[in-house]
Design a protein around this motif. Structure first.
Motif, short mmCIF file in Angstrom:
data_model
loop_
_atom_site.label_atom_id
_atom_site.label_comp_id
_atom_site.label_asym_id
_atom_site.label_seq_id
_atom_site.Cartn_x
_atom_site.Cartn_y
_atom_site.Cartn_z
N ALA A 13 0.97 -1.31 0.00
CA ALA A 13 0.04 0.17 -0.09
C ALA A 13 0.77 1.31 -0.04
CB ALA A 13 -0.84 0.00 1.10
N PRO A 14 0.41 2.27 -0.82
CA PRO A 14 1.31 3.58 -0.67
C PRO A 14 1.36 4.17 0.58
CG PRO A 14 -0.91 3.93 -2.06
CD PRO A 14 -0.69 2.27 -1.51
N ARG A 15 2.36 4.70 0.90
CA ARG A 15 2.55 5.49 2.01
C ARG A 15 1.86 6.70 2.05
NH1 ARG A 15 8.35 5.13 4.94
NH2 ARG A 15 8.87 3.23 5.12
N SER A 16 1.30 6.94 3.37
CA SER A 16 0.95 8.57 3.46
C SER A 16 1.79 9.53 3.41
CB SER A 16 0.13 8.42 4.76
OG SER A 16 1.02 8.43 5.81
N PRO A 17 1.43 10.74 2.99
CA PRO A 17 2.61 11.73 2.93
C PRO A 17 3.21 11.80 4.41
CG PRO A 17 0.72 12.38 2.04
CD PRO A 17 0.24 11.16 2.54
N LEU A 18 2.53 12.02 5.41
CA LEU A 18 2.93 12.15 6.65
C LEU A 18 4.20 11.19 7.04
CD1 LEU A 18 3.50 13.24 9.60
CD2 LEU A 18 1.60 11.59 10.26
N ARG A 19 4.03 9.69 6.52
CA ARG A 19 4.85 8.72 6.82
C ARG A 19 6.27 8.91 5.99
NH1 ARG A 19 3.16 2.60 6.71
NH2 ARG A 19 5.29 2.44 7.66
N ARG A 20 5.94 9.45 4.63
CA ARG A 20 6.97 9.61 3.88
C ARG A 20 7.94 10.65 4.34
NH1 ARG A 20 3.06 9.12 -0.45
NH2 ARG A 20 2.99 11.18 -0.57
N ARG A 21 7.33 11.61 4.87
CA ARG A 21 7.96 13.01 5.51
C ARG A 21 8.94 12.58 6.49
NH1 ARG A 21 8.68 18.33 5.11
NH2 ARG A 21 8.74 19.48 7.17
N LEU A 22 8.26 11.79 7.48
CA LEU A 22 9.00 11.26 8.77
C LEU A 22 10.12 10.23 8.43
CD1 LEU A 22 5.96 10.59 10.97
CD2 LEU A 22 7.70 12.28 11.39
N ASN A 23 9.91 9.56 7.30
CA ASN A 23 10.98 8.58 6.81
C ASN A 23 12.20 9.34 6.19
OD1 ASN A 23 12.37 6.99 4.40
ND2 ASN A 23 11.42 5.37 5.96
N ARG A 24 11.84 10.65 5.54
CA ARG A 24 12.81 11.48 4.91
C ARG A 24 13.65 11.97 6.20
NH1 ARG A 24 8.96 12.64 1.04
NH2 ARG A 24 8.40 14.43 2.02
N LEU A 25 12.89 12.55 7.20
CA LEU A 25 13.45 13.37 8.40
C LEU A 25 14.49 12.27 9.04
CD1 LEU A 25 10.59 15.65 9.53
CD2 LEU A 25 12.79 16.15 8.19
N TYR A 26 14.08 11.15 9.40
CA TYR A 26 14.72 10.31 10.42
C TYR A 26 15.75 9.39 9.51
CZ TYR A 26 11.77 10.67 14.70
OH TYR A 26 11.19 10.83 15.81
N HIS A 27 15.52 9.36 8.32
CA HIS A 27 16.45 8.39 7.55
C HIS A 27 17.16 9.07 6.59
CE1 HIS A 27 14.94 5.09 10.03
NE2 HIS A 27 13.59 5.39 9.59
N GLU A 29 19.39 12.15 4.25
CA GLU A 29 20.58 12.76 4.35
C GLU A 29 20.85 13.96 4.00
OE1 GLU A 29 24.13 10.59 3.43
OE2 GLU A 29 23.36 8.68 4.38
N THR A 30 19.61 14.94 3.60
CA THR A 30 19.33 16.02 3.20
C THR A 30 19.78 17.29 4.29
OG1 THR A 30 17.19 16.26 3.74
CG2 THR A 30 17.49 15.47 1.78
N PRO A 31 20.05 18.35 4.07
CA PRO A 31 20.34 19.26 5.22
C PRO A 31 19.25 19.31 6.28
CG PRO A 31 20.98 20.28 3.11
CD PRO A 31 20.19 19.10 2.67
N ALA A 32 17.92 19.35 5.68
CA ALA A 32 16.67 19.37 6.56
C ALA A 32 16.69 18.27 7.59
CB ALA A 32 15.47 19.52 5.88
N ALA A 33 16.96 16.95 6.85
CA ALA A 33 16.92 15.81 7.55
C ALA A 33 18.21 15.73 8.73
CB ALA A 33 16.96 14.67 6.79
N TRP A 134 25.45 7.88 14.31
CA TRP A 134 26.62 7.61 13.68
C TRP A 134 26.91 8.28 12.53
CZ3 TRP A 134 29.07 6.16 17.88
CH2 TRP A 134 28.53 5.41 18.77
N ARG A 135 25.96 8.79 11.74
CA ARG A 135 26.20 9.24 10.66
C ARG A 135 27.09 10.42 10.37
NH1 ARG A 135 20.28 8.77 9.47
NH2 ARG A 135 19.67 6.81 8.77
N PRO A 136 26.91 11.38 11.35
CA PRO A 136 27.83 12.50 11.38
C PRO A 136 29.29 12.20 11.53
CG PRO A 136 26.03 13.03 12.73
CD PRO A 136 25.81 11.58 12.49
N MET A 137 29.39 11.15 12.63
CA MET A 137 30.66 10.90 12.81
C MET A 137 31.46 10.00 11.57
SD MET A 137 32.06 7.98 15.63
CE MET A 137 31.63 9.23 16.92
#
Length: 267
Positions: A13-27, A29-33, A134-137
């Motif tokens: 099932a396609p993800r909701s916009p909220l889930r897609r946005r949270l996935n981008r924020l938590y996982h 590597e954009t400057p906002a994330a 660990w990503r920043p390190m």
């Protein structure tokens, strides 16, 4: 024709916009994330600081206000991480998620589960399980310090969990343990096997606590020494067998012989 159609797996099932946005924020590597992830780590460190200071705050109105406020933050973080997960069932099976869930329960009922409050310090361990830390390190070129840092976190978590246990169950019952600092002093002396003998825990449970602290503490110290002094390796997944640890100048995987192309940036 019908049987062929039945064998075709259903599309997810396609993800909701909220889930897609949270996935981008938590996982992502954009400057906002990255800004969001740094903010999450900062809030987590502040929460861990509150947990460490809990024995000194008492159970007054200020403590309860802070406790329920942190419960709200932890609950929102758990819900957001669940929505951001690629596979919710797999996410729910992770031990760090179960630990965070338990911490959330202790925050909701601080006066009912007061004897287990010392386990909240395990939030430090669950934080160390997050790739956000660990990503920043790795990006800054310090990936070779990751194992040693994890070992330090594990040892620190064990020290404070054991200190909380000793303070909760033996304060004012054992000679020399009247406050949190006394419990920390006993824990460090026991874990390092220094054993000054000026503070001891009474009864069989006290002796068992000391034995467990010594055995686990020495194991964690050895793990820390290994992480610091063993030859440095880089983290790179072999395309053939998925082995993660290799020598910095490795050309072939030592497990399967597959040719490796380790980027210089992993140094």
């Amino acid at each position: 024709m019908a049987s062929h159609l039945e064998s075709v797996p259903a599309l997810p099932a396609p993800r909701s916009p909220l889930r897609r946005r949270l996935n981008r924020l938590y996982h992502g590597e954009t400057p906002a994330a990255l800004r969001f992830q740094c903010a999450v780590v900062a809030v987590d460190l502040a929460i861990i600081g509150f947990f460490l200071a809990t024995p000194l705050l008492g159970d007054g109105p200020v403590f309860l206000w802070l406790d329920y406020s942190i419960a709200l933050l932890v609950g929102l973080d758990l819900a957001a991480r669940a929505l951001a997960a690629d596979d919710l069932r797999r996410w729910l099976k992770r031990p760090d998620v179960w630990v965070d869930g338990f911490i959330f329960v202790t925050l909701l009922a601080p006066l009912w589960i007061v004897n287990l409050g010392f386990l909240r310090v395990l939030r430090l361990w669950t934080l160390s399980r997050s790739p956000v830390v660990w990503r920043p390190m790795r990006r800054a070129g310090y990936a070779h310090w990751e194992d040693a840092t994890r070992a330090v976190v594990n040892l620190t978590t064990f020290l404070f969990v054991t200190t909380g246990f000793v303070y909760t169950f033996f304060a004012n019952r054992a000679d020399g343990i009247e406050g949190y600092v006394d419990a920390l002093y006993f824990t460090v002396a026991t874990v390092t096997t220094t054993g000054f003998g000026d503070v001891t825990l009474p009864g069989p449970w006290g002796r068992l606590t000391s034995v467990v602290a010594m055995i686990v503490g020495i194991s964690l110290f050895v793990r820390l020494a290994q992480a610091i002094f063993r030859p440095r390796k880089v983290t790179f997944s072999c395309p053939q067998c998925a082995l993660m640890r290799h020598e910095p100048d490795a050309v072939h995987c030592k497990a399967c012989g597959h040719q490796l192309k380790i980027p210089d940036g992993d140094d």
